[in-house]
Design a protein around this motif. Structure first.
Motif, PDB file in Angstrom:
ATOM      1  N   VAL A 116      92.908  72.444  13.860  1.00  0.00           N
ATOM      2  CA  VAL A 116      92.110  71.273  13.468  1.00  0.00           C
ATOM      3  C   VAL A 116      92.377  70.914  12.008  1.00  0.00           C
ATOM      4  CG1 VAL A 116      89.723  70.522  13.035  1.00  0.00           C
ATOM      5  CG2 VAL A 116      90.343  71.566  15.228  1.00  0.00           C
ATOM      6  N   ARG A 117      92.451  71.919  11.184  1.00  0.00           N
ATOM      7  CA  ARG A 117      92.698  71.699   9.751  1.00  0.00           C
ATOM      8  C   ARG A 117      94.001  70.930   9.538  1.00  0.00           C
ATOM      9  NH1 ARG A 117      95.027  74.317   5.375  1.00  0.00           N
ATOM     10  NH2 ARG A 117      93.759  74.207   3.489  1.00  0.00           N
ATOM     11  N   ALA A 118      95.023  71.282  10.339  1.00  0.00           N
ATOM     12  CA  ALA A 118      96.325  70.624  10.188  1.00  0.00           C
ATOM     13  C   ALA A 118      96.364  69.260  10.888  1.00  0.00           C
ATOM     14  CB  ALA A 118      97.424  71.532  10.747  1.00  0.00           C
ATOM     15  N   ALA A 119      95.636  69.126  12.002  1.00  0.00           N
ATOM     16  CA  ALA A 119      95.770  67.909  12.825  1.00  0.00           C
ATOM     17  C   ALA A 119      94.832  66.776  12.405  1.00  0.00           C
ATOM     18  CB  ALA A 119      95.529  68.258  14.300  1.00  0.00           C
ATOM     19  N   VAL A 120      93.674  67.100  11.855  1.00  0.00           N
ATOM     20  CA  VAL A 120      92.692  66.051  11.529  1.00  0.00           C
ATOM     21  C   VAL A 120      93.234  64.998  10.547  1.00  0.00           C
ATOM     22  CG1 VAL A 120      90.538  65.723  10.207  1.00  0.00           C
ATOM     23  CG2 VAL A 120      90.532  67.070  12.317  1.00  0.00           C
ATOM     24  N   VAL A 160     104.395  66.453  14.983  1.00  0.00           N
ATOM     25  CA  VAL A 160     104.441  65.136  14.328  1.00  0.00           C
ATOM     26  C   VAL A 160     105.898  64.683  14.185  1.00  0.00           C
ATOM     27  CG1 VAL A 160     103.963  63.889  12.179  1.00  0.00           C
ATOM     28  CG2 VAL A 160     102.237  65.440  13.130  1.00  0.00           C
ATOM     29  N   ALA A 161     106.765  65.617  13.777  1.00  0.00           N
ATOM     30  CA  ALA A 161     108.183  65.273  13.558  1.00  0.00           C
ATOM     31  C   ALA A 161     108.855  64.866  14.871  1.00  0.00           C
ATOM     32  CB  ALA A 161     108.914  66.450  12.920  1.00  0.00           C
ATOM     33  N   VAL A 162     108.560  65.608  15.940  1.00  0.00           N
ATOM     34  CA  VAL A 162     109.257  65.364  17.216  1.00  0.00           C
ATOM     35  C   VAL A 162     108.648  64.190  17.972  1.00  0.00           C
ATOM     36  CG1 VAL A 162     109.751  66.383  19.497  1.00  0.00           C
ATOM     37  CG2 VAL A 162     110.016  67.761  17.427  1.00  0.00           C
ATOM     38  N   MET A 163     107.330  64.087  17.977  1.00  0.00           N
ATOM     39  CA  MET A 163     106.645  63.076  18.809  1.00  0.00           C
ATOM     40  C   MET A 163     106.219  61.838  18.011  1.00  0.00           C
ATOM     41  SD  MET A 163     106.623  64.333  21.829  1.00  0.00           S
ATOM     42  CE  MET A 163     106.434  65.777  22.881  1.00  0.00           C
ATOM     43  N   GLY A 164     106.281  61.932  16.694  1.00  0.00           N
ATOM     44  CA  GLY A 164     105.867  60.791  15.873  1.00  0.00           C
ATOM     45  C   GLY A 164     104.390  60.788  15.539  1.00  0.00           C
ATOM     46  N   GLY A 165     103.674  61.806  15.983  1.00  0.00           N
ATOM     47  CA  GLY A 165     102.245  61.891  15.660  1.00  0.00           C
ATOM     48  C   GLY A 165     101.543  62.844  16.600  1.00  0.00           C
ATOM     49  N   VAL A 166     100.283  63.100  16.311  1.00  0.00           N
ATOM     50  CA  VAL A 166      99.438  63.919  17.200  1.00  0.00           C
ATOM     51  C   VAL A 166      98.118  63.188  17.370  1.00  0.00           C
ATOM     52  CG1 VAL A 166      98.106  66.066  17.378  1.00  0.00           C
ATOM     53  CG2 VAL A 166     100.479  66.154  16.632  1.00  0.00           C
ATOM     54  N   ASP A 167      97.704  62.977  18.625  1.00  0.00           N
ATOM     55  CA  ASP A 167      96.456  62.253  18.901  1.00  0.00           C
ATOM     56  C   ASP A 167      95.371  63.168  19.464  1.00  0.00           C
ATOM     57  OD1 ASP A 167      97.651  59.487  18.488  1.00  0.00           O
ATOM     58  OD2 ASP A 167      98.951  60.283  20.057  1.00  0.00           O
ATOM     59  N   ILE A 168      95.805  64.176  20.209  1.00  0.00           N
ATOM     60  CA  ILE A 168      94.862  65.052  20.922  1.00  0.00           C
ATOM     61  C   ILE A 168      95.276  66.502  20.659  1.00  0.00           C
ATOM     62  CG2 ILE A 168      94.052  65.759  23.236  1.00  0.00           C
ATOM     63  CD1 ILE A 168      95.129  62.874  24.153  1.00  0.00           C
ATOM     64  N   VAL A 169      94.315  67.342  20.313  1.00  0.00           N
ATOM     65  CA  VAL A 169      94.616  68.782  20.296  1.00  0.00           C
ATOM     66  C   VAL A 169      93.647  69.486  21.234  1.00  0.00           C
ATOM     67  CG1 VAL A 169      95.673  68.922  18.002  1.00  0.00           C
ATOM     68  CG2 VAL A 169      93.203  69.210  18.214  1.00  0.00           C
ATOM     69  N   VAL A 170      94.199  70.392  22.012  1.00  0.00           N
ATOM     70  CA  VAL A 170      93.364  71.211  22.893  1.00  0.00           C
ATOM     71  C   VAL A 170      93.536  72.657  22.463  1.00  0.00           C
ATOM     72  CG1 VAL A 170      92.782  71.853  25.248  1.00  0.00           C
ATOM     73  CG2 VAL A 170      93.760  69.582  24.800  1.00  0.00           C
ATOM     74  N   ASN A 171      92.467  73.230  21.922  1.00  0.00           N
ATOM     75  CA  ASN A 171      92.485  74.634  21.517  1.00  0.00           C
ATOM     76  C   ASN A 171      92.104  75.470  22.726  1.00  0.00           C
ATOM     77  OD1 ASN A 171      93.169  74.426  18.695  1.00  0.00           O
ATOM     78  ND2 ASN A 171      91.217  73.330  18.496  1.00  0.00           N
ATOM     79  N   ASN A 172      93.148  75.970  23.377  1.00  0.00           N
ATOM     80  CA  ASN A 172      92.956  76.634  24.665  1.00  0.00           C
ATOM     81  C   ASN A 172      93.434  78.083  24.680  1.00  0.00           C
ATOM     82  OD1 ASN A 172      92.871  76.699  27.792  1.00  0.00           O
ATOM     83  ND2 ASN A 172      95.007  77.154  27.297  1.00  0.00           N
ATOM     84  N   ALA A 173      94.406  78.445  23.827  1.00  0.00           N
ATOM     85  CA  ALA A 173      94.945  79.807  23.862  1.00  0.00           C
ATOM     86  C   ALA A 173      93.798  80.800  23.730  1.00  0.00           C
ATOM     87  CB  ALA A 173      95.957  80.015  22.740  1.00  0.00           C
ATOM     88  N   GLY A 174      93.839  81.823  24.522  1.00  0.00           N
ATOM     89  CA  GLY A 174      92.752  82.797  24.457  1.00  0.00           C
ATOM     90  C   GLY A 174      93.135  84.091  25.123  1.00  0.00           C
ATOM     91  N   ILE A 175      92.494  85.166  24.670  1.00  0.00           N
ATOM     92  CA  ILE A 175      92.680  86.471  25.298  1.00  0.00           C
ATOM     93  C   ILE A 175      91.309  87.090  25.512  1.00  0.00           C
ATOM     94  CG2 ILE A 175      94.994  86.907  24.358  1.00  0.00           C
ATOM     95  CD1 ILE A 175      93.557  88.804  22.288  1.00  0.00           C
ATOM     96  N   GLN A 176      91.285  88.125  26.299  1.00  0.00           N
ATOM     97  CA  GLN A 176      90.030  88.808  26.616  1.00  0.00           C
ATOM     98  C   GLN A 176      90.257  90.310  26.501  1.00  0.00           C
ATOM     99  OE1 GLN A 176      86.919  89.391  26.773  1.00  0.00           O
ATOM    100  NE2 GLN A 176      86.259  88.081  28.469  1.00  0.00           N
ATOM    101  N   PHE A 177      89.227  91.036  26.166  1.00  0.00           N
ATOM    102  CA  PHE A 177      89.270  92.491  26.242  1.00  0.00           C
ATOM    103  C   PHE A 177      87.867  92.967  26.575  1.00  0.00           C
ATOM    104  CE2 PHE A 177      89.423  96.902  24.798  1.00  0.00           C
ATOM    105  CZ  PHE A 177      90.632  97.301  25.348  1.00  0.00           C
TER     106      PHE A 177
END
Ligand code: NAD
Length: 259
Positions: free
Chosen positions: A121-125, A77-94
């Motif tokens: 989501v909690r922070a971005a909504v 938010v500070a750098v870009m002036g806002g957040v419009d889209i979040v993609v929760n993509n980070a993931g690992i497998q075992f």
């Protein structure tokens, strides 16, 4: 319509996340990158994305650390002036039989693949609500819809992602925010490459047999999904035409979960 918006894409230093960052940048979306890797290599990726004509910023937040996730959204938010889209993509497998599954691997998979999305989501909504528009895209998996053996933590986390997606979708439905899950089958990335080795060991078969008889056995097209196909679907979900698609699980799995 997406030009000038800002997307935070977790785990975008490789694989599907990186492909999405590049495709989103081509659509004029500013990118906040995240994920692990060597700083100098990440800087090359960041510059490459910036070269597509958008702003690109990197935050090295660890998706197992809620306070770092909150700080990542604040920094976006500070750098870009806002957040419009979040993609929760980070993931690992075992991959391991359940009775031998290391508890710390279970915790890490649930933390990164499921709980991190909650913290994002909690922070971005609230930011999206204030802007009157938003898109939450959760990269789930075919394993959010069906199971495979030896992947208890991953399957549990990804099924959880779907439940979370549906609940959030209902909560923000009247705020011009949609929340959807994309459920890819096997996409050829570093994550899958690692799985071939581990599955071969767990099942006592060769790596070639894993590819033919395990990975692509369920994928009726007999083709790996491409990163571009996942990225294109995510971009479609960001478009205005997708405004009424929310709480959905969208498989890109060559027919796997249709069977
Ligand atoms: P990948 O290993 O290429 O990328 C994973 C990304 O997550 C990397 O950028 C990595 O640095 C990042 N990451 C890992 N742990 C992290 C942490 N603690 N904090 C921050 N970032 C972290 O894998 P991929 O195949 O591109 O997978 C991306 C997503 O797609 C995952 O959620 C995965 O479950 C899902 N998925 C992949 C496939 C597939 O076949 N590759 C299929 C279905 C779903």
């Amino acid at each position: 319509m997406l030009k000038g918006k800002t997307a935070v894409i977790t785990g975008s230093t490789s694989g599907i996340g990186l492909g999405m960052a590049q495709a989103f940048a081509d659509a004029g979306i500013n990118i906040v990158m995240n994920g692990f890797g060597k700083p100098e290599e990440i800087e090359v990726l960041r510059k490459e994305i910036e070269g597509r004509g958008v702003k690109a910023h990197y935050v090295g937040a660890d998706m197992t650390k809620p306070e770092q996730i909150k700080a990542m959204i604040d920094e976006a938010v500070a750098v870009m002036g806002g957040v419009d889209i979040v993609v929760n993509n980070a993931g690992i497998q075992f991959v391991s039989p359940v009775d031998e599954f290391p508890p710390e691997k279970w915790d890490a998979i649930i933390g990164i693949n499921l709980s991190a999305g909650f913290h994002v989501v909690r922070a971005a909504v609230p930011v999206m609500k204030a802007r009157g528009w938003g898109r939450v895209i959760n990269i789930a998996s075919a394993h959010a819809l069906v199971a495979s053996p030896y992947k208890s933590a991953y399957v549990a986390a990804k099924h959880g992602v779907l439940g979370f997606t549906k609940s959030v979708a209902l909560e923000v439905a009247q705020n011009n925010i949609t929340c959807n899950a994309i459920c890819p089958g096997y996409v050829w990335t570093a994550l899958v490459e690692g799985q071939v080795k581990d599955t071969a060991k767990a099942r006592g078969i060769s790596e070639d047999e894993v590819i033919k008889n395990v990975l692509l056995a369920a994928q009726w097209t007999k083709k790996f999904v491409t990163v571009e196909q996942v990225a294109g679907t995510a971009l479609f979900l960001c478009s205005d035409i997708a405004q009424n698609i929310t709480g959905a699980a969208i498989p890109i799995d060559g027919g796997w979960t249709a069977a």
